[in-house]
Structures are given as C-alpha cells and as structure tokens.
Scaffold this motif. Structure first.
Motif, PDB file in Angstrom:
ATOM      1  N   PHE A  32     -23.388 -23.353   9.838  1.00 52.53           N
ATOM      2  CA  PHE A  32     -23.001 -22.680   8.606  1.00 52.53           C
ATOM      3  C   PHE A  32     -21.656 -21.979   8.802  1.00 52.53           C
ATOM      4  O   PHE A  32     -20.765 -22.062   7.955  1.00 52.53           O
ATOM      5  N   ASP A  33     -21.496 -21.304   9.938  1.00 51.45           N
ATOM      6  CA  ASP A  33     -20.249 -20.570  10.214  1.00 51.45           C
ATOM      7  C   ASP A  33     -19.035 -21.490  10.250  1.00 51.45           C
ATOM      8  O   ASP A  33     -17.967 -21.134   9.754  1.00 51.45           O
ATOM      9  N   PHE A  34     -19.194 -22.686  10.843  1.00 45.66           N
ATOM     10  CA  PHE A  34     -18.071 -23.619  10.901  1.00 45.66           C
ATOM     11  C   PHE A  34     -17.709 -24.119   9.504  1.00 45.66           C
ATOM     12  O   PHE A  34     -16.528 -24.212   9.158  1.00 45.66           O
ATOM     13  N   VAL A  35     -18.716 -24.420   8.691  1.00 46.33           N
ATOM     14  CA  VAL A  35     -18.449 -24.882   7.321  1.00 46.33           C
ATOM     15  C   VAL A  35     -17.719 -23.799   6.540  1.00 46.33           C
ATOM     16  O   VAL A  35     -16.727 -24.072   5.855  1.00 46.33           O
ATOM     17  N   ILE A  36     -18.179 -22.568   6.648  1.00 51.29           N
ATOM     18  CA  ILE A  36     -17.519 -21.447   5.958  1.00 51.29           C
ATOM     19  C   ILE A  36     -16.076 -21.322   6.433  1.00 51.29           C
ATOM     20  O   ILE A  36     -15.151 -21.177   5.626  1.00 51.29           O
ATOM     21  N   PHE A  37     -15.862 -21.412   7.738  1.00 52.99           N
ATOM     22  CA  PHE A  37     -14.507 -21.333   8.288  1.00 52.99           C
ATOM     23  C   PHE A  37     -13.601 -22.418   7.699  1.00 52.99           C
ATOM     24  O   PHE A  37     -12.481 -22.145   7.271  1.00 52.99           O
ATOM     25  N   VAL A  38     -14.076 -23.658   7.664  1.00 51.63           N
ATOM     26  CA  VAL A  38     -13.291 -24.776   7.122  1.00 51.63           C
ATOM     27  C   VAL A  38     -12.961 -24.539   5.650  1.00 51.63           C
ATOM     28  O   VAL A  38     -11.817 -24.729   5.217  1.00 51.63           O
ATOM     29  N   LEU A  39     -13.947 -24.127   4.874  1.00 50.52           N
ATOM     30  CA  LEU A  39     -13.715 -23.903   3.445  1.00 50.52           C
ATOM     31  C   LEU A  39     -12.723 -22.763   3.202  1.00 50.52           C
ATOM     32  O   LEU A  39     -11.904 -22.838   2.287  1.00 50.52           O
ATOM     33  N   GLU A  40     -12.783 -21.730   4.030  1.00 43.03           N
ATOM     34  CA  GLU A  40     -11.847 -20.616   3.878  1.00 43.03           C
ATOM     35  C   GLU A  40     -10.450 -20.994   4.359  1.00 43.03           C
ATOM     36  O   GLU A  40      -9.452 -20.700   3.689  1.00 43.03           O
ATOM     37  N   ASP A  41     -10.367 -21.622   5.515  1.00 46.03           N
ATOM     38  CA  ASP A  41      -9.077 -21.877   6.151  1.00 46.03           C
ATOM     39  C   ASP A  41      -8.319 -23.051   5.536  1.00 46.03           C
ATOM     40  O   ASP A  41      -7.116 -22.958   5.304  1.00 46.03           O
ATOM     41  N   ILE A  42      -9.001 -24.134   5.261  1.00 44.24           N
ATOM     42  CA  ILE A  42      -8.324 -25.330   4.763  1.00 44.24           C
ATOM     43  C   ILE A  42      -8.298 -25.382   3.237  1.00 44.24           C
ATOM     44  O   ILE A  42      -7.282 -25.718   2.634  1.00 44.24           O
ATOM     45  N   PHE A  43      -9.422 -25.005   2.620  1.00 46.40           N
ATOM     46  CA  PHE A  43      -9.522 -25.118   1.163  1.00 46.40           C
ATOM     47  C   PHE A  43      -9.266 -23.786   0.451  1.00 46.40           C
ATOM     48  O   PHE A  43      -9.367 -23.699  -0.769  1.00 46.40           O
ATOM     49  N   LEU A  44      -8.932 -22.743   1.236  1.00 47.89           N
ATOM     50  CA  LEU A  44      -8.533 -21.429   0.721  1.00 47.89           C
ATOM     51  C   LEU A  44      -9.569 -20.803  -0.201  1.00 47.89           C
ATOM     52  O   LEU A  44      -9.232 -20.170  -1.203  1.00 47.89           O
ATOM     53  N   LYS A  45     -10.837 -20.957   0.158  1.00 44.32           N
ATOM     54  CA  LYS A  45     -11.927 -20.367  -0.617  1.00 44.32           C
ATOM     55  C   LYS A  45     -12.228 -18.969  -0.082  1.00 44.32           C
ATOM     56  O   LYS A  45     -12.064 -18.691   1.106  1.00 44.32           O
ATOM     57  N   SER A  46     -12.675 -18.097  -0.970  1.00 48.19           N
ATOM     58  CA  SER A  46     -13.140 -16.779  -0.532  1.00 48.19           C
ATOM     59  C   SER A  46     -14.450 -16.968   0.223  1.00 48.19           C
ATOM     60  O   SER A  46     -15.104 -18.014   0.102  1.00 48.19           O
ATOM     61  N   THR A  47     -14.849 -15.963   0.969  1.00 45.64           N
ATOM     62  CA  THR A  47     -16.118 -16.048   1.689  1.00 45.64           C
ATOM     63  C   THR A  47     -17.271 -16.260   0.714  1.00 45.64           C
ATOM     64  O   THR A  47     -18.170 -17.074   0.967  1.00 45.64           O
ATOM     65  N   LYS A  48     -17.237 -15.571  -0.402  1.00 47.22           N
ATOM     66  CA  LYS A  48     -18.297 -15.702  -1.408  1.00 47.22           C
ATOM     67  C   LYS A  48     -18.349 -17.126  -1.956  1.00 47.22           C
ATOM     68  O   LYS A  48     -19.423 -17.726  -2.064  1.00 47.22           O
ATOM     69  N   GLU A  49     -17.201 -17.688  -2.324  1.00 48.32           N
ATOM     70  CA  GLU A  49     -17.157 -19.049  -2.864  1.00 48.32           C
ATOM     71  C   GLU A  49     -17.532 -20.075  -1.796  1.00 48.32           C
ATOM     72  O   GLU A  49     -18.248 -21.043  -2.073  1.00 48.32           O
ATOM     73  N   LEU A  53     -20.588 -22.752  -2.093  1.00 45.00           N
ATOM     74  CA  LEU A  53     -20.397 -24.193  -1.921  1.00 45.00           C
ATOM     75  C   LEU A  53     -21.269 -24.745  -0.802  1.00 45.00           C
ATOM     76  O   LEU A  53     -21.841 -25.835  -0.916  1.00 45.00           O
ATOM     77  N   CYS A  54     -21.367 -23.987   0.268  1.00 42.08           N
ATOM     78  CA  CYS A  54     -22.190 -24.391   1.403  1.00 42.08           C
ATOM     79  C   CYS A  54     -23.654 -24.531   0.984  1.00 42.08           C
ATOM     80  O   CYS A  54     -24.327 -25.511   1.320  1.00 42.08           O
ATOM     81  N   MET A  55     -24.150 -23.567   0.242  1.00 41.17           N
ATOM     82  CA  MET A  55     -25.539 -23.605  -0.220  1.00 41.17           C
ATOM     83  C   MET A  55     -25.761 -24.748  -1.208  1.00 41.17           C
ATOM     84  O   MET A  55     -26.792 -25.416  -1.162  1.00 41.17           O
ATOM     85  N   GLU A  56     -24.800 -24.984  -2.077  1.00 37.03           N
ATOM     86  CA  GLU A  56     -24.930 -26.081  -3.040  1.00 37.03           C
ATOM     87  C   GLU A  56     -24.987 -27.428  -2.322  1.00 37.03           C
ATOM     88  O   GLU A  56     -25.789 -28.296  -2.669  1.00 37.03           O
ATOM     89  N   ALA A  57     -24.152 -27.615  -1.310  1.00 36.97           N
ATOM     90  CA  ALA A  57     -24.187 -28.855  -0.530  1.00 36.97           C
ATOM     91  C   ALA A  57     -25.534 -28.998   0.169  1.00 36.97           C
ATOM     92  O   ALA A  57     -26.109 -30.090   0.213  1.00 36.97           O
ATOM     93  N   HIS A  58     -26.046 -27.893   0.694  1.00 36.42           N
ATOM     94  CA  HIS A  58     -27.330 -27.914   1.388  1.00 36.42           C
ATOM     95  C   HIS A  58     -28.462 -28.319   0.438  1.00 36.42           C
ATOM     96  O   HIS A  58     -29.323 -29.124   0.789  1.00 36.42           O
ATOM     97  N   LEU A  59     -28.428 -27.798  -0.773  1.00 40.30           N
ATOM     98  CA  LEU A  59     -29.502 -28.056  -1.735  1.00 40.30           C
ATOM     99  C   LEU A  59     -29.367 -29.404  -2.445  1.00 40.30           C
ATOM    100  O   LEU A  59     -30.362 -30.062  -2.728  1.00 40.30           O
ATOM    101  N   LYS A  60     -28.130 -29.814  -2.732  1.00 34.89           N
ATOM    102  CA  LYS A  60     -27.919 -31.031  -3.522  1.00 34.89           C
ATOM    103  C   LYS A  60     -27.470 -32.235  -2.695  1.00 34.89           C
ATOM    104  O   LYS A  60     -27.389 -33.342  -3.210  1.00 34.89           O
ATOM    105  N   GLY A  61     -27.079 -32.005  -1.445  1.00 28.85           N
ATOM    106  CA  GLY A  61     -26.625 -33.106  -0.593  1.00 28.85           C
ATOM    107  C   GLY A  61     -25.118 -33.254  -0.524  1.00 28.85           C
ATOM    108  O   GLY A  61     -24.589 -33.796   0.441  1.00 28.85           O
TER     109      GLY A  61
END
Length: 100
Positions: A32-49, A53-61
């Motif tokens: 989970f931490d690596f996914v959050i890091f990638v989304l923040e660093d590369i895709f410029l997402k806030s920690t909340k966003e 996104l991480c949870m949505e991918a987990h639930l929906k695939g």
C-alpha cells in the motif's frame, strides 16, 4: 476610383491531441505504501486522493489515475517502470484511449 484594401484571414483550427487514460491494476503483492508513493510522486496526487484511488483499485480491480496526452501518459509509465525495477514490486498500469 478608390482602391479597397482587403485582407484574407486564414483561420487555423487546432485540434486537441487525443487523450489517454492511465489505469492502475490491483495486485496482491505491491505494498500500500509503495502505491501511495507512486501516486503522489509520479501522478502528483495528494495523500488523501492517492489513498482513495488505492482503495478503489483494491475493491474494483482497477482505477483510472489520470488522463493525459499519449506522450505524457507514456512518460509517467516509464517513471513507474523505473521505480518498479528498483523495488521489485509488480504494480501494473496500462494506457487506454479515453474515447474509442
């Protein structure tokens, strides 16, 4: 006789480039931490966003993490691949046309 000065105006229609979705796929090995890091660093997402996104991918695939012109989408995927090589995580993204 009086000369009339006319100008021909040429209008150029500029088309927007085709846009592509960057879709993150869920997996059971990437932390989970690596996914959050990638989304923040590369895709410029806030920690909340990134968390959402991480949870949505987990639930929906899968989940769309951004929509970009193709060259920018590919550049972001190249950055993800670089991080993946360093960590060994199997995190997967794909690029799909926004409209088919």
């Amino acid at each position: 006789m009086q000369e009339t000065n006319t100008k021909n105006i040429t209008r150029i229609k500029i088309e927007e480039p085709p846009m592509y979705k960057v879709v993150m796929m869920n997996d059971d090995e990437t932390t989970f931490d690596f996914v959050i890091f990638v989304l923040e660093d590369i895709f410029l997402k806030s920690t909340k966003e990134a968390t959402r996104l991480c949870m949505e991918a987990h639930l929906k695939g899968s989940v769309t993490v951004g929509i970009y012109p193709r060259d920018i989408a590919q550049s972001k995927l190249d950055s993800v691949e670089s991080y993946k090589r360093k960590t060994g995580f199997p995190l997967t993204f794909k690029i799909v046309p926004e409209r088919i």
